[in-house]
Write a protein that holds these residues in place. Structure first.
Motif, mmCIF file in Angstrom:
data_model
loop_
_atom_site.group_PDB
_atom_site.id
_atom_site.type_symbol
_atom_site.label_atom_id
_atom_site.label_comp_id
_atom_site.label_asym_id
_atom_site.label_seq_id
_atom_site.Cartn_x
_atom_site.Cartn_y
_atom_site.Cartn_z
ATOM 1 N N ALA A 1 45.133 25.752 41.504
ATOM 2 C CA ALA A 1 45.982 26.946 41.527
ATOM 3 C C ALA A 1 45.603 28.385 40.939
ATOM 4 O O ALA A 1 45.553 29.552 41.203
ATOM 5 C CB ALA A 1 47.538 26.491 41.054
ATOM 6 N N ASP A 2 44.988 28.134 39.624
ATOM 7 C CA ASP A 2 44.512 29.108 38.820
ATOM 8 C C ASP A 2 43.285 29.881 39.464
ATOM 9 O O ASP A 2 43.075 31.098 39.416
ATOM 10 C CB ASP A 2 44.501 28.657 37.543
ATOM 11 N N LYS A 3 42.337 29.079 40.028
ATOM 12 C CA LYS A 3 41.159 29.601 40.821
ATOM 13 C C LYS A 3 41.781 30.232 41.962
ATOM 14 O O LYS A 3 41.024 31.482 42.011
ATOM 15 C CB LYS A 3 40.281 28.390 41.243
ATOM 16 N N LYS A 4 42.711 29.885 42.668
ATOM 17 C CA LYS A 4 43.183 30.770 43.842
ATOM 18 C C LYS A 4 43.807 32.077 43.301
ATOM 19 O O LYS A 4 43.526 33.181 43.864
ATOM 20 C CB LYS A 4 44.186 29.920 44.462
ATOM 21 N N ARG A 5 44.662 32.151 42.134
ATOM 22 C CA ARG A 5 45.171 33.280 41.858
ATOM 23 C C ARG A 5 44.031 34.128 41.310
ATOM 24 O O ARG A 5 43.980 35.257 41.465
ATOM 25 C CB ARG A 5 45.980 32.844 40.535
ATOM 26 N N LYS A 6 43.043 33.699 40.588
ATOM 27 C CA LYS A 6 41.775 34.667 40.129
ATOM 28 C C LYS A 6 40.906 34.951 41.376
ATOM 29 O O LYS A 6 40.813 36.356 41.321
ATOM 30 C CB LYS A 6 40.954 33.721 39.308
ATOM 31 N N GLY A 7 41.171 34.421 42.443
ATOM 32 C CA GLY A 7 40.195 34.916 43.532
ATOM 33 C C GLY A 7 41.101 35.841 44.375
ATOM 34 O O GLY A 7 40.564 37.158 44.783
ATOM 35 N N LEU A 8 42.418 35.726 44.254
ATOM 36 C CA LEU A 8 43.371 36.630 44.927
ATOM 37 C C LEU A 8 43.288 38.000 44.073
ATOM 38 O O LEU A 8 43.091 39.069 44.655
ATOM 39 C CB LEU A 8 44.547 36.333 45.085
ATOM 40 N N SER A 9 43.288 37.866 43.046
ATOM 41 C CA SER A 9 43.200 38.986 42.106
ATOM 42 C C SER A 9 41.875 39.789 41.916
ATOM 43 O O SER A 9 42.065 41.207 42.254
ATOM 44 C CB SER A 9 43.269 38.706 40.563
ATOM 45 N N ARG A 10 40.964 39.032 42.307
ATOM 46 C CA ARG A 10 39.539 39.856 42.316
ATOM 47 C C ARG A 10 39.492 40.432 43.691
ATOM 48 O O ARG A 10 38.795 41.397 44.057
ATOM 49 C CB ARG A 10 38.343 38.858 42.222
ATOM 50 N N LYS A 11 39.802 39.749 44.784
ATOM 51 C CA LYS A 11 39.740 40.382 46.163
ATOM 52 C C LYS A 11 40.853 41.668 46.162
ATOM 53 O O LYS A 11 40.413 42.693 46.937
ATOM 54 C CB LYS A 11 40.398 39.306 46.928
ATOM 55 N N SER A 12 41.859 41.480 45.639
ATOM 56 C CA SER A 12 42.845 42.601 45.732
ATOM 57 C C SER A 12 42.172 43.849 44.966
ATOM 58 O O SER A 12 42.450 44.832 45.144
ATOM 59 C CB SER A 12 44.403 42.154 45.256
ATOM 60 N N GLY A 13 41.673 43.475 43.705
ATOM 61 C CA GLY A 13 40.924 44.532 42.894
ATOM 62 C C GLY A 13 40.039 45.317 43.796
ATOM 63 O O GLY A 13 39.690 46.540 43.804
ATOM 64 N N ALA A 14 38.942 44.427 44.476
ATOM 65 C CA ALA A 14 38.033 45.090 45.268
ATOM 66 C C ALA A 14 38.644 45.566 46.349
ATOM 67 O O ALA A 14 38.055 46.785 46.904
ATOM 68 C CB ALA A 14 37.097 43.874 45.784
ATOM 69 N N THR A 15 39.716 45.228 46.964
ATOM 70 C CA THR A 15 40.308 45.958 48.044
ATOM 71 C C THR A 15 40.630 47.169 47.794
ATOM 72 O O THR A 15 40.475 48.550 48.497
ATOM 73 C CB THR A 15 41.286 45.057 48.859
ATOM 74 N N TRP A 16 41.286 47.375 46.552
ATOM 75 C CA TRP A 16 42.008 48.616 46.117
ATOM 76 C C TRP A 16 40.688 49.697 45.925
ATOM 77 O O TRP A 16 40.951 50.758 46.109
ATOM 78 C CB TRP A 16 42.575 48.361 44.847
ATOM 79 N N VAL A 17 39.642 49.106 45.039
ATOM 80 C CA VAL A 17 38.452 50.001 44.949
ATOM 81 C C VAL A 17 37.917 50.650 46.344
ATOM 82 O O VAL A 17 37.643 51.775 46.589
ATOM 83 C CB VAL A 17 37.221 49.301 44.193
ATOM 84 N N ALA A 18 37.988 49.542 47.351
ATOM 85 C CA ALA A 18 37.155 50.019 48.609
ATOM 86 C C ALA A 18 38.003 50.865 49.331
ATOM 87 O O ALA A 18 37.750 52.025 49.927
ATOM 88 C CB ALA A 18 37.039 48.824 49.453
ATOM 89 N N ARG A 19 39.270 50.976 49.253
ATOM 90 C CA ARG A 19 40.164 51.712 50.220
ATOM 91 C C ARG A 19 40.388 52.971 49.479
ATOM 92 O O ARG A 19 40.309 54.028 50.209
ATOM 93 C CB ARG A 19 41.624 51.109 50.235
ATOM 94 N N THR A 20 40.423 53.078 47.990
ATOM 95 C CA THR A 20 40.540 54.373 47.503
ATOM 96 C C THR A 20 39.092 55.145 47.731
ATOM 97 O O THR A 20 39.185 56.312 48.012
ATOM 98 C CB THR A 20 40.732 54.177 45.852
ATOM 99 N N ALA A 21 37.939 54.198 47.570
ATOM 100 C CA ALA A 21 36.751 55.239 47.654
ATOM 101 C C ALA A 21 36.803 55.751 49.487
ATOM 102 O O ALA A 21 36.071 56.756 49.530
ATOM 103 C CB ALA A 21 35.742 54.117 47.839
ATOM 104 N N LEU A 22 37.192 54.746 50.429
ATOM 105 C CA LEU A 22 37.128 55.202 51.930
ATOM 106 C C LEU A 22 37.979 56.364 51.652
ATOM 107 O O LEU A 22 37.696 57.305 52.890
ATOM 108 C CB LEU A 22 37.342 54.048 52.647
ATOM 109 N N VAL A 23 39.149 56.407 51.215
ATOM 110 C CA VAL A 23 40.307 57.606 51.413
ATOM 111 C C VAL A 23 39.384 58.967 51.158
ATOM 112 O O VAL A 23 39.601 59.901 51.418
ATOM 113 C CB VAL A 23 41.321 57.151 50.758
ATOM 114 N N ALA A 24 38.851 58.583 49.721
ATOM 115 C CA ALA A 24 37.871 59.891 49.241
ATOM 116 C C ALA A 24 37.057 60.475 49.969
ATOM 117 O O ALA A 24 36.752 61.665 50.131
ATOM 118 C CB ALA A 24 37.367 59.464 47.815
#
Length: 560
Positions: free
Chosen positions: A9-32
């Motif tokens: 469960a902790d591994k899944k939470r970490k994976g989701l956190s990393r994925k969401s962080g990368a998604t936020w960075v990607a979306r912000t960069a593409l909007v810019a």
């Protein structure tokens, strides 16, 4: 505890956190990146939907003149910056003469001066009522029509002003290229009977060609983006044509079509610069890297070298500064008056906000490239860099057209539905002007950030991930502390560039929201040159901040 020892469960939470962080960075960069592309797309759409009557009228009247004048100006600035920049770089790098350490730093100082500030200073001195021609008439007794004197308000005068402030681009890149060259190939040419000049033209210059070409293209991009100098000298280029069509003639379609012509030329230059870097295959085939031993000049050669290096510094920095100080002391402008304090506050506010926004966006796009390398990330970075090749007037038109349409559509909807007028919510706001600055100067911030990011080893990212850090945490706790010097440099560069920017500010500034650059341009347009010297001096003083940083880097760049 390692990742393998963590519960599922902790591994899944970490994976989701990393994925969401990368998604936020990607979306912000593409909007810019989309915001950076918006002005270019909007200009193209507005120009192509503006009808053929406007472009036909432009082709029959001013288009040919704008094209010829712009091309001639580009040609003169290219030749001038190449000759001054490469010559000065070769002298301070490959020879030794008294004062060489001073000149290798002082040659960067003209970079702090906007070209339009030099135009104001030299017009005050060299124009018909100026001190030079007045003294000449007093000494000779000539009348106004009894002699010939070079006209400062001309295409040649504008080219000279631009060369004096833009040659440092070529100088810095050429000097770095010369410092990196090994002496073995040059010495081999000398051993085969080539003279020093022949070896320079046949060996050293071709090896430095990519860097020199990049510097000249940077100078050319700044030339086509210049408005203050050519407008003050009444030189009709595309930059002045866009402003005239937008304001004087109220011809939005004409301004968009002229902007499209200039945008096409700027993008062509950007592609040429990218292509020449891609074909830059010159290299030193020798395996031995031997530092070039500088040649010690004779007394006569040393005097000539000091004169050749001193002229650009004298004409591009020392003399204009003295003229501006003298003009400012004789003016009636009070820098501490509430009105001028308002200009300073407006300028500092715009420059500070724009610098923070631009560097923040540069960090996100640069980190996106590192975090998720690929075509999408590289494409976002490429689009973000294009803004530097797009003149401020084009960006202003490209942002004003869609947002003005949005404001008008929203106001019409609110009037018809709720009988409420929303007015102009976006158009004419500070935030739209900040967006224009961000698009214009994002390339400078991104280049500085990437230069520092290259010094951060990839294993640091891996170590942060193994310790459970999200992408955002890695950026905040690992990258940013290490990159603090690079970020400070980027902030200062964008800050000063915004202080000097004129065309976008003139077109997009809110009503009654003037800056130092606008005030200097307005006073100069009214032929109040002494008054224009005061805001110009403040702009130059602030411009010295990043130049001092660059000079420190130049000083460290000597042979180690």
């Amino acid at each position: 505890m390692t990742d393998s020892a963590l519960p599922l469960a902790d591994k899944k939470r970490k994976g989701l956190s990393r994925k969401s962080g990368a998604t936020w960075v990607a979306r912000t960069a593409l909007v810019a990146a989309a915001v950076c592309a918006l002005p270019m797309v909007a200009v193209a759409v507005a120009a192509l939907t503006g009808g053929t009557d406007t472009i036909t009228h432009l082709a029959e009247t001013v288009l040919g003149r704008y094209t010829m004048t712009t091309l001639l100006l580009v040609l003169m600035v290219s030749v001038g910056t190449f000759a001054v920049g490469v010559g000065a770089a070769w002298l301070v790098t490959m020879t030794r003469f008294p004062g060489v350490r001073f000149f290798e730093i002082a040659l960067v100082l003209p970079l702090a001066f906007p070209a339009y500030v030099l135009a104001y200073a030299y017009t005050h001195v060299l124009d018909h009522p100026g001190i030079v021609q007045s003294v000449l008439r007093d000494i000779t007794g000539w009348g106004p029509r009894d002699y010939w004197f070079p006209e400062i308000r001309s295409l040649g005068g504008a080219a000279t002003m631009l060369v004096l402030v833009l040659y440092p681009y070529v100088y810095l890149l050429a000097r770095a290229a010369f410092l990196q060259q090994s002496a073995t190939t040059f010495l081999a040419a000398r051993a085969l009977g080539a003279s020093a000049w022949s070896a320079f033209f046949r060996i050293s210059l071709p090896l430095a060609r990519p860097a020199i070409a990049g510097g000249v293209l940077l100078a050319v991009m700044e030339t086509i983006a210049d408005f203050g100098t050519v407008a003050y000298f009444s030189v009709q280029t595309f930059a002045t044509g866009i402003y005239t069509s937008w304001f004087s003639l109220a011809d939005r379609a004409g301004a968009a079509q002229l902007a499209l012509c200039l945008l096409s030329f700027a993008l062509l230059l950007a592609m040429l610069e990218r292509a020449q870097r891609g074909r830059a295959l010159y290299h030193d085939p020798s395996r031995r890297q031997q530092a070039m031993e500088p040649a010690h000049l004779s007394k006569g050669q040393s005097i000539l070298a000091m004169i050749l290096c001193g002229i650009p510094v004298l004409l591009g920095a020392v003399l204009p500064a003295l003229i501006l100080v003298n003009m400012g002391l004789g003016s009636e402008q009070n820098l501490l008056s509430p009105r001028y304090l308002g200009f300073i506050q407006n300028s500092l506010t715009l420059a500070s906000v724009a610098a923070l926004v631009t560097v923040a966006v540069a960090v996100i796009i640069g980190f996106y490239q590192r975090l998720l390398p690929g075509r999408r990330a590289n494409g976002a970075a490429y689009v973000a860099r294009l803004g530097y090749a797009v003149p401020g007037g084009v960006i202003a038109v490209g942002l004003m057209v869609p947002f003005a349409a949005f404001d008008n559509a929203l106001d019409s909807f609110m009037r018809s539905t709720f009988d409420v007028s929303t007015g102009l919510l976006v158009t004419g706001s500070i935030w739209l002007l900040v967006a224009a600055y961000m698009v214009r100067f994002l390339a400078a911030a991104l280049g500085t950030y990437e230069g520092g990011q290259a010094m951060v080893p990839a294993n640091m990212d891996a170590a942060a991930r193994s310790l459970g850090e999200t992408p955002g945490g890695t950026l905040r706790r690992v990258h940013l502390p290490i990159l603090a010097p690079s970020l400070l440099t980027a902030l200062l560069i964008v800050f000063v560039d915004v202080m000097k920017e004129l065309p976008a500010t003139l077109i997009m500034r809110p009503f009654n929201y003037d800056t130092l650059a606008v005030q200097a341009y307005r006073l100069a347009s009214d032929e109040r040159l002494e008054g224009a010297a005061v805001p110009s001096l403040v702009i130059v003083a602030i411009g010295l901040l990043p130049v001092i940083l660059i000079c420190r880097q130049v000083g460290r760049g000597r042979h180690r």
